[in-house]
Design an enzyme around this catalytic site. Structure first.
Site, PDB file in Angstrom:
ATOM      1  N   ASP A  45       0.819  -1.207   0.000  1.00 34.29           N
ATOM      2  CA  ASP A  45       0.000   0.000   0.000  1.00 34.29           C
ATOM      3  C   ASP A  45       0.851   1.255   0.000  1.00 34.29           C
ATOM      4  O   ASP A  45       2.061   1.206  -0.124  1.00 34.29           O
ATOM      5  CB  ASP A  45      -1.073   0.000   1.087  1.00 34.29           C
ATOM      6  CG  ASP A  45      -0.546  -0.432   2.414  1.00 34.29           C
ATOM      7  OD1 ASP A  45       0.510   0.084   2.789  1.00 34.29           O
ATOM      8  OD2 ASP A  45      -1.171  -1.291   3.056  1.00 34.29           O
ATOM      9  N   LYS A  76      -4.835   2.982  -0.428  1.00 36.40           N
ATOM     10  CA  LYS A  76      -5.213   3.398   0.927  1.00 36.40           C
ATOM     11  C   LYS A  76      -4.596   4.727   1.322  1.00 36.40           C
ATOM     12  O   LYS A  76      -3.776   4.799   2.226  1.00 36.40           O
ATOM     13  CB  LYS A  76      -4.818   2.345   1.970  1.00 36.40           C
ATOM     14  CG  LYS A  76      -5.790   1.242   2.096  1.00 36.40           C
ATOM     15  CD  LYS A  76      -6.134   1.007   3.535  1.00 36.40           C
ATOM     16  CE  LYS A  76      -6.267  -0.462   3.802  1.00 36.40           C
ATOM     17  NZ  LYS A  76      -5.529  -0.947   4.902  1.00 36.40           N
ATOM     18  N   MET A  79      -2.379   8.957  12.174  1.00 38.75           N
ATOM     19  CA  MET A  79      -3.469   9.465  11.320  1.00 38.75           C
ATOM     20  C   MET A  79      -4.156  10.655  11.966  1.00 38.75           C
ATOM     21  O   MET A  79      -5.363  10.803  11.883  1.00 38.75           O
ATOM     22  CB  MET A  79      -4.500   8.356  11.063  1.00 38.75           C
ATOM     23  CG  MET A  79      -3.917   7.176  10.312  1.00 38.75           C
ATOM     24  SD  MET A  79      -5.047   5.797  10.140  1.00 38.75           S
ATOM     25  CE  MET A  79      -4.771   4.905  11.647  1.00 38.75           C
TER      26      MET A  79
HETATM   27  N1  SAH Z   1       1.160   0.244  10.571  1.00 35.79           N
HETATM   28  C1  SAH Z   1       1.727   1.567  10.536  1.00 35.79           C
HETATM   29  C2  SAH Z   1       0.706   2.648  10.769  1.00 35.79           C
HETATM   30  C3  SAH Z   1      -0.370   2.718   9.739  1.00 35.79           C
HETATM   31  S1  SAH Z   1      -1.499   4.016  10.042  1.00 35.79           S
HETATM   32  C4  SAH Z   1       2.867   1.664  11.546  1.00 35.79           C
HETATM   33  O1  SAH Z   1       3.035   0.763  12.379  1.00 35.79           O
HETATM   34  O2  SAH Z   1       3.617   2.632  11.489  1.00 35.79           O
HETATM   35  C5  SAH Z   1      -0.863   5.320   9.050  1.00 35.79           C
HETATM   36  C6  SAH Z   1      -0.298   6.428   9.908  1.00 35.79           C
HETATM   37  O3  SAH Z   1       0.992   6.060  10.392  1.00 35.79           O
HETATM   38  C7  SAH Z   1      -0.067   7.725   9.168  1.00 35.79           C
HETATM   39  O4  SAH Z   1      -1.257   8.478   9.069  1.00 35.79           O
HETATM   40  C8  SAH Z   1       0.955   8.397  10.057  1.00 35.79           C
HETATM   41  O5  SAH Z   1       0.342   8.953  11.193  1.00 35.79           O
HETATM   42  C9  SAH Z   1       1.777   7.217  10.538  1.00 35.79           C
HETATM   43  N2  SAH Z   1       3.001   7.030   9.732  1.00 35.79           N
HETATM   44  C10 SAH Z   1       3.374   5.932   9.071  1.00 35.79           C
HETATM   45  N3  SAH Z   1       4.586   6.095   8.486  1.00 35.79           N
HETATM   46  C11 SAH Z   1       4.986   7.337   8.814  1.00 35.79           C
HETATM   47  C12 SAH Z   1       6.146   8.104   8.530  1.00 35.79           C
HETATM   48  N4  SAH Z   1       7.135   7.629   7.781  1.00 35.79           N
HETATM   49  N5  SAH Z   1       6.216   9.357   9.009  1.00 35.79           N
HETATM   50  C13 SAH Z   1       5.224   9.866   9.763  1.00 35.79           C
HETATM   51  N6  SAH Z   1       4.105   9.187  10.060  1.00 35.79           N
HETATM   52  C14 SAH Z   1       3.987   7.938   9.608  1.00 35.79           C
END
Ligand code: SAH
Length: 460
Positions: free
Chosen positions: A248, A270, A383
């Site tokens: 995704d 997504k 998010m």
């Molecule tokens: N499974 C993922 C989270 C998915 S939800 C994890 O464990 O990181 C998606 C959210 O994750 C985004 O809206 C943001 O808030 C955060 N996110 C994921 N990667 C990021 C990054 N490189 N920098 C900042 N926020 C990030």
């Protein structure tokens, strides 16, 4: 690409080397190792060059070079220390479309000699195309230590086994799976230990019993927050083994590039508002691909079990009886905090950390506010950027101080990482002057103030 690495089959082909000194000797050694028949032309030819070439069925012509010398050769190497002469040889070869290498003059070459790791029949070549020879040599030295001495024998052993495997296993995919199973078995160790006979017996036995299970499997892999160096070894291994990669938006391009080159790649999107494929369809897709017998890598940003809906995906796989593995990844909170210089807990400031989602349900954030306003706790909001307004209002209304530090980290751990800091009181004003590209993570709590003290992280 500045040059395309192709393998030059030189066995029994004729190679002309102009020059008879040390440089010529080094090139002669290489091309002779590849089976070439060498002609050396030079007014003076060192004795060791002469010896090496004549012992390898070559010829010596002790005289100056002439333009028509290049005719009838498959490869020409100009190895003199006379620059105009080297240039003349190069020009003659270019006009005849004869491959030419001029030592230490990349612009005059149509072919270059990369640094090589020779584990014949396995060859690794490394070149910086003249940009950074020292770097290329260092990389070659690292590969040298990384690739066991026995790899050449292993490659030769596999070559010998190919006709038998081809005879007994019908299609290319089954054969590929067979060889992967061989490499994962104890057969390579037998070869390294010089027990070729034992290895042959083991290979034949394995071939007799080999069958591919009709059902594939799914690897639910956490790809971390963006920096490819944050992948786990297990993630990388499964990424390189899978037949299909379902990924995704959060999976960065450099990470996707590390998947098996010929794997099918399926994007299931997504972004927040555009669900490219609804979750049910993703679940169904994973089941369908696995039932077709494929090894599917479901690649997710961060950790699959942290706001990643990984739980739902494996539930469906379990129901369909599809085998799966889950590989944890570094979640955005850990990755972004580390790269922004913010410790999520700290003996003096925060004894706990809470990961919450700012995802809105029916337009309003629905969170246990009373539990979130604990002063000695770090809050990490996934998010959360779109709902920061109402979330901030609720936190203040439930008693969190306006002075509470806040950091917003956009594209954390990547080259484009940006960090904005402020307080719960002024964060909306700070945000007003910026557009922060997604994804963005928000960290709220006293630990954010440590960022300034940890000055070696610099400002971004
Ligand atoms: N499974 C993922 C989270 C998915 S939800 C994890 O464990 O990181 C998606 C959210 O994750 C985004 O809206 C943001 O808030 C955060 N996110 C994921 N990667 C990021 C990054 N490189 N920098 C900042 N926020 C990030």
């Amino acid at each position: 690409m500045e040059t395309l690495p192709l393998g030059f089959r030189l066995r029994d082909r004729s190679c002309l080397i102009v020059g008879g000194g040390e440089i010529a000797r080094r090139k002669a050694d290489l091309v002779i190792r590849a089976g070439a028949i060498v002609t050396v032309i030079a007014p003076e030819i060192d004795t060791d060059v002469a010896k090496m070439v004549t012992e390898a069925r070559g010829q010596l012509k002790q005289r100056p070079w002439q333009a028509d010398d290049i005719l009838d050769h498959d490869l020409v190497i100009a190895a003199t220390d006379d620059e105009p002469l080297n240039a003349a040889i190069s020009a003659a070869c270019f006009s005849q479309h004869t491959p030419v290498n001029v030592v230490d003059a990349p612009d005059l070459c149509s072919v270059i000699f990369p640094a090589i790791v020779d584990r014949s029949p396995l060859i690794v070549s490394v070149s910086s195309n003249g940009a950074a020879p020292v770097l290329a040599r260092q990389l070659r030295a690292r590969l040298e230590t990384l690739i066991p001495e026995g790899y050449g024998r292993l490659a030769a052993f596999m070559r010998e086994g190919r006709p038998l495997a081809k005879q007994q296993l019908a299609d290319t995919r089954t054969r590929r799976l067979f060889w992967e199973a061989v490499l994962a078995s104890n057969i390579p160790q037998m070869i390294y230990d010089d027990k070729a006979e034992q290895a042959k017996v083991a290979l034949t036995a394995m071939l007799k019993d080999f069958h591919v299970s009709a059902k594939g499997e799914v690897y639910l892999v956490g790809a971390g927050p963006g920096d490819p160096d944050l992948l786990t070894f297990k993630a990388l291994r499964l990424m390189q083994q899978a037949d299909v990669v379902v990924y995704d938006r959060l999976v960065s391009a450099p990470i996707l590039d590390m998947c098996r080159r010929d794997a099918e790649r399926i994007y299931v999107g997504k972004a927040r508002a555009e669900h490219t494929l609804p979750q049910e369809n993703i679940n169904a897709l994973l089941v369908r691909l696995a039932l077709e017998g494929k090894r599917v890598c479901r690649l997710k940003g961060g950790d699959p079990f942290i706001f990643g809906r990984g739980g739902e995906e494996i539930e469906e796989l379990a129901e369909a009886g599809v085998p799966f593995q889950v590989v944890p990844g570094i979640t955005a909170a850990s990755g972004c905090a580390a790269y922004a210089g913010i410790p999520l807990t700290h003996r003096d400031y925060a004894q706990s950390v809470r990961f919450v989602t700012g995802h809105l349900k029916d337009g309003t954030p629905d969170l246990p506010w009373q539990e979130l306003v604990h002063p000695q706790q770090t809050l990490v909001l996934y998010m959360g950027l779109v709902s920061i307004g109402p979330i901030r209002a609720q936190l203040l209304a439930h008693g969190l101080s306006e002075q509470t530090p806040v950091a917003m980290i956009s594209k954390g751990t990547t080259q484009d990482q940006q960090v904005l800091t402020g307080t719960l009181g002024n964060i909306m004003d700070v945000l007003a002057g910026h557009t922060l590209p997604a994804p963005t993570l928000i960290i709220i709590g006293e630990v954010v103030s440590l960022r300034n003290k940890l000055s070696w992280f610099g400002e971004s």
